[in-house]
Design an enzyme around this catalytic site. Structure first.
Site, short mmCIF file in Angstrom:
data_model
loop_
_atom_site.label_atom_id
_atom_site.label_comp_id
_atom_site.label_asym_id
_atom_site.label_seq_id
_atom_site.Cartn_x
_atom_site.Cartn_y
_atom_site.Cartn_z
CG ASP A 57 -54.07 -16.97 50.50
OD1 ASP A 57 -54.76 -16.88 51.68
OD2 ASP A 57 -52.98 -17.49 50.49
CG ASP B 85 -57.31 -17.64 54.83
OD1 ASP B 85 -57.72 -18.77 54.88
OD2 ASP B 85 -56.12 -17.43 55.01
CD GLU B 86 -56.87 -20.76 50.91
OE1 GLU B 86 -56.21 -20.79 49.43
OE2 GLU B 86 -56.24 -21.32 51.67
#
Length: 170
Positions: free
Chosen positions: A9, A100-101
């Protein structure tokens, strides 16, 4: 073989990109990336109680000196693609769930390393080396345990559940 799942993350992804690109303007200052609604708040802004999905008006009321940066989706997508390319060099057993993850099944990769901790550290440092951005990493026996683990030592930290029992005891 027991499954080993890593969740990464990126820390305050959009705000971190803006800070990296404009450190004199944004570093160590409360800042959000927002239009009418907060997309991302950096850690300095979060100290004031500001969080994603909050109205910009409400965020500004919580912090009078808050810096507001308009979103640059194209820039964030480009950074995400760099990260995806780095991850794909490890394995193709991946589920990217946002810019983003993502979840990575490292069951077949982890035996090549001295420990899960070592792998997580190398993973985080490699992302930072190539992007200038930090991420938090969690390793677990399934997606849920990996996701929970990645939230434990934010920012730029890691946490590992080595067994199902460790996760259940939490």
């Amino acid at each position: 073989m027991e499954r080993v799942i890593l969740h990464y993350d990126m820390d305050c992804f959009y705000a971190a990109i803006e800070t990296r690109d404009n450190p004199k303007k944004y570093k160590n200052k409360p800042m959000i990336v927002a239009g009418g609604v907060v997309t991302t708040a950096n850690y300095e802004a979060r100290k004031y109680g500001i969080h994603s999905a909050m109205s910009t008006y409400e965020a500004k009321n919580l912090c009078q000196n808050l810096l507001i940066v308009p979103p640059n989706k194209e820039k964030y997508i480009k950074e995400s693609e760099k990260i995806h390319e780095l991850v794909l060099k490890i394995t193709h057993r991946i589920e990217f769930i946002a810019l983003d993850e993502g979840y990575i099944d490292i069951s077949n990769v982890i035996p090549k390393y001295s420990s899960k901790e070592k792998f997580a550290k190398i993973f985080r440092e490699r992302i930072y080396k190539h992007t200038g951005l930090t991420c938090s990493v969690g390793i677990g026996v399934n997606k849920i345990s990996a996701k929970i683990a990645s939230d434990i030592n934010k920012p730029f930290g890691q946490y590992i559940f080595n067994t199902r029992a460790e996760f259940v005891e939490l």
